[in-house]
Design a protein around this motif. Structure first.
Motif, short mmCIF file in Angstrom:
data_model
loop_
_atom_site.label_atom_id
_atom_site.label_comp_id
_atom_site.label_asym_id
_atom_site.label_seq_id
_atom_site.Cartn_x
_atom_site.Cartn_y
_atom_site.Cartn_z
N LEU A 85 14.80 10.55 4.10
CA LEU A 85 13.40 10.92 4.32
C LEU A 85 12.55 9.67 4.52
O LEU A 85 11.63 9.65 5.32
CB LEU A 85 12.86 11.72 3.13
CG LEU A 85 12.97 13.24 3.20
CD1 LEU A 85 12.44 13.88 1.93
CD2 LEU A 85 12.23 13.79 4.42
N LEU A 86 12.90 8.59 3.80
CA LEU A 86 12.19 7.33 3.97
C LEU A 86 12.38 6.79 5.38
O LEU A 86 11.45 6.26 5.99
CB LEU A 86 12.67 6.31 2.95
CG LEU A 86 11.98 4.93 2.98
CD1 LEU A 86 10.49 5.07 2.69
CD2 LEU A 86 12.64 4.00 1.96
N ALA A 87 13.58 6.95 5.92
CA ALA A 87 13.85 6.49 7.29
C ALA A 87 12.98 7.24 8.30
O ALA A 87 12.49 6.66 9.27
CB ALA A 87 15.32 6.66 7.62
N LEU A 88 12.80 8.55 8.09
CA LEU A 88 11.92 9.31 8.97
C LEU A 88 10.48 8.82 8.86
O LEU A 88 9.78 8.67 9.87
CB LEU A 88 12.00 10.80 8.61
CG LEU A 88 13.24 11.56 9.09
CD1 LEU A 88 13.31 12.93 8.43
CD2 LEU A 88 13.23 11.71 10.61
N ALA A 89 10.03 8.56 7.63
CA ALA A 89 8.67 8.06 7.44
C ALA A 89 8.50 6.70 8.12
O ALA A 89 7.44 6.42 8.71
CB ALA A 89 8.35 7.95 5.95
N ALA A 120 0.81 -1.22 0.00
CA ALA A 120 0.00 0.00 0.00
C ALA A 120 0.84 1.27 0.00
O ALA A 120 0.29 2.37 -0.15
CB ALA A 120 -0.94 0.00 1.20
N GLU A 121 2.16 1.15 0.16
CA GLU A 121 3.01 2.33 0.14
C GLU A 121 2.94 3.07 -1.20
O GLU A 121 3.23 4.27 -1.26
CB GLU A 121 4.47 1.95 0.42
CG GLU A 121 4.76 1.62 1.87
CD GLU A 121 6.24 1.35 2.11
OE1 GLU A 121 6.99 1.17 1.13
OE2 GLU A 121 6.64 1.32 3.28
N ARG A 131 13.13 0.06 -2.28
CA ARG A 131 11.96 0.87 -1.99
C ARG A 131 12.13 2.27 -2.56
O ARG A 131 13.25 2.77 -2.68
CB ARG A 131 11.71 0.95 -0.48
CG ARG A 131 11.40 -0.40 0.15
CD ARG A 131 11.41 -0.28 1.66
NE ARG A 131 10.29 0.51 2.16
CZ ARG A 131 10.30 1.16 3.31
NH1 ARG A 131 11.39 1.19 4.07
NH2 ARG A 131 9.24 1.83 3.70
N LYS A 132 11.01 2.90 -2.89
CA LYS A 132 11.00 4.24 -3.44
C LYS A 132 10.43 5.23 -2.42
O LYS A 132 9.54 4.90 -1.64
CB LYS A 132 10.14 4.28 -4.71
CG LYS A 132 10.63 3.39 -5.85
CD LYS A 132 11.84 3.98 -6.53
CE LYS A 132 12.20 3.20 -7.77
NZ LYS A 132 13.36 3.79 -8.49
N LEU A 133 10.95 6.44 -2.46
CA LEU A 133 10.39 7.52 -1.66
C LEU A 133 9.29 8.17 -2.47
O LEU A 133 9.54 8.81 -3.49
CB LEU A 133 11.46 8.56 -1.31
CG LEU A 133 10.94 9.79 -0.55
CD1 LEU A 133 10.51 9.41 0.87
CD2 LEU A 133 11.99 10.90 -0.51
#
Length: 501
Positions: free
Chosen positions: A344-348, A156-157, A305-307
């Motif tokens: 930014l992905l790590a923060l999400a 769902a990302e 994975r994609k941001l």
């Protein structure tokens, strides 16, 4: 973005709970003791060693855990029961006042996991109080709900939470409806019995089983709404209640989203100003980055994975909760400017409770189940499209996301919501300390005054901190901490409207 406050349920239960939120029923005219009575109030808790779970290791030290039995359906207090997980650390001094119960928000946050890590922050209270928290019904170890598997969450990302085309809109709303079906499959009958009113009644059951004449309580974020609802239902049982990072009880679904849009944009302004950048220009640059990600998700180092735009907004939002995240956000935005979305992905991932192995926690699952039972409003996609210009004018970064959230959060939900706004009026209750932070992104400080006004004259007492981040107590203000401690330890009520610089 962290809703702080929001079936075909059995009609008798729905009528009872709705009356408790929106008016004075015959049951509300009964004495407080009569409202939470029966054999379950006589149960004894078997406190023992806490055990590790899949999502949380067992705490060390003198923490103890126990299980409380509560009615599945509070309109049938002698009927089927559910188990609620509790944790405590007994008062360390000789002058014990009783128990101090904590709810850290969400809704959906695990108190059993959170309280041990909060112990140092509230050390000044530990000599006087047993520190107690719990996993509310539907949360973690208390009949916790899991609406999707890790694989389904990962899939769902790719769903765009700010749809721009009819196809994206159908996908977004279809995904929301699918999430609700997964929740219903997991929760079963419990799904109609996880409201804030249900949990407020659980609180009063805990008070009695713990042996306390009055409820002493510390609620943060959504926990302030829970505290307000408790005060409304049981005004004579209010002891010393602290409500920190206060939810606006007068706001409806759209109002909450607009409040948060304004709050997050204020926090972004403060962040950009702290870096020496012009806040207006910095906001436009971040909005432009989000537009690029909407058109083309960004690659990440060390992962396939994609941001996406949605994940980027989520990561930026997380950083608004505390100044301690700001250096991490700066590094993440710099990396994204270079074409690497991994930071930014790590923060999400932190916001979405995803660990390095790809396992997701269930906080957001419980949050949605609880808030969609509380909130009867179901804004349509058509209404959201009309809201977009206003929300984007408030915040080009967060506005579109939070506007669409009003339509998607409870779209096609399997059960009906209960009320437009929580009822928190508590005439006759002891003074309740309501703490607001002028830089709070998720629960803007205006909500503190509105909560105090709704609690009633002589009940709600506002303390304001000119700070940053989500919440005030334990965030670096000696003025806030000493004022709250004096209230909890000695019953000293500050002057309404006191401001801590």
């Amino acid at each position: 973005m962290g809703r702080c406050a929001r079936w075909t349920a059995l009609m008798a239960a729905a009528a009872l709970l709705t009356a408790g939120c929106n008016g004075t029923s015959d049951e509300e005219k009964a004495s407080d003791k009569e409202k939470t009575s029966g054999p379950l109030t006589e149960q004894r808790l078997d406190w023992g060693r806490c055990r590790s779970t899949a999502d949380s290791p067992a705490p060390g030290g003198d923490w103890q855990c126990a299980t409380l039995k509560a009615p599945l359906d509070w309109s049938k207090p002698d009927g089927e029961t559910i188990d609620l997980a509790l944790i405590r650390s007994k008062a360390r001094g000789e002058k014990r006042l009783g128990s101090l119960l904590f709810n850290f928000g969400g809704p959906g946050g695990s108190g059993v996991s959170a309280l041990p890590s909060y112990g140092d922050t509230v050390a000044a209270l530990h000599d006087t109080y047993d520190l107690v928290s719990w996993d509310p019904r539907g949360v973690a170890a208390s009949e916790g709900v899991r609406c999707r598997s890790d694989k389904e969450i990962r899939a769902a990302e790719s769903v765009d939470a700010t749809p721009d085309t009819p196809t994206e809109e159908r996908t977004y709303l279809g995904d929301a409806a699918d999430f609700g079906k997964g929740c219903q499959k997991s929760a079963g009958r419990l799904m109609a019995h996880v409201s804030t009113t249900d949990t407020a009644r659980d609180l009063d059951l805990m008070r009695q089983v713990l042996g306390d004449e009055k409820l002493h309580y510390f609620g943060v974020s959504y926990g302030t709404e829970l505290g307000g609802v408790y005060a409304h239902l049981f005004p004579k049982r209010v002891g010393r209640l602290v409500l920190d990072a206060v939810v606006d009880p007068t706001a409806d679904t759209v109002g909450h989203a607009e409040n948060q849009t304004r709050g997050f944009q204020r926090a972004l302004h403060d962040y950009l100003k702290s870096t020496g950048r012009d806040p207006g220009q910095g906001t436009r640059e971040i909005a432009a980055l989000l537009d690029r990600l909407d058109a083309q998700p960004m690659g990440t180092s060390g992962s396939d994975r994609k941001l996406t735009q949605t994940l980027a907004v989520t990561g930026i939002a997380l950083a608004m909760y505390s100044e301690s995240f700001w250096p991490q956000l700066t590094a993440a935005l710099d990396a994204a400017d270079e074409g690497d979305g991994s930071k930014l992905l790590a923060l999400a991932d932190q916001y979405n409770d995803r660990d390095p192995s790809g396992h997701y926690g269930t906080t957001t699952h419980a949050q949605r189940v609880i808030s969609c039972l509380d909130d009867k409003q179901r804004p349509t996609a058509e209404k959201t499209r009309k809201l977009l210009p206003r929300f984007k004018a408030i915040s080009p970064v967060f506005g579109e996301f939070l506007a669409w959230d009003t339509a998607g959060w409870c779209h096609d939900w399997p059960v009906s919501g209960q009320h437009d706004n929580p009822e928190v009026s508590a005439p006759g209750a002891a003074p309740v300390l309501v703490v607001g932070n002028t830089g709070d992104p998720a629960t803007p400080f205006e909500g503190a005054r509105k909560m105090a006004d709704e609690l009633g004259e002589g009940v709600g007492v506002v303390l304001t901190w000119k700070g940053k981040g989500h919440g005030a107590y334990g965030s670096g203000s000696a003025c806030v901490d000493s004022t709250v401690n004096a209230y909890l330890l000695r019953g000293t009520v500050p002057q309404d409207g006191k401001v801590c610089p």
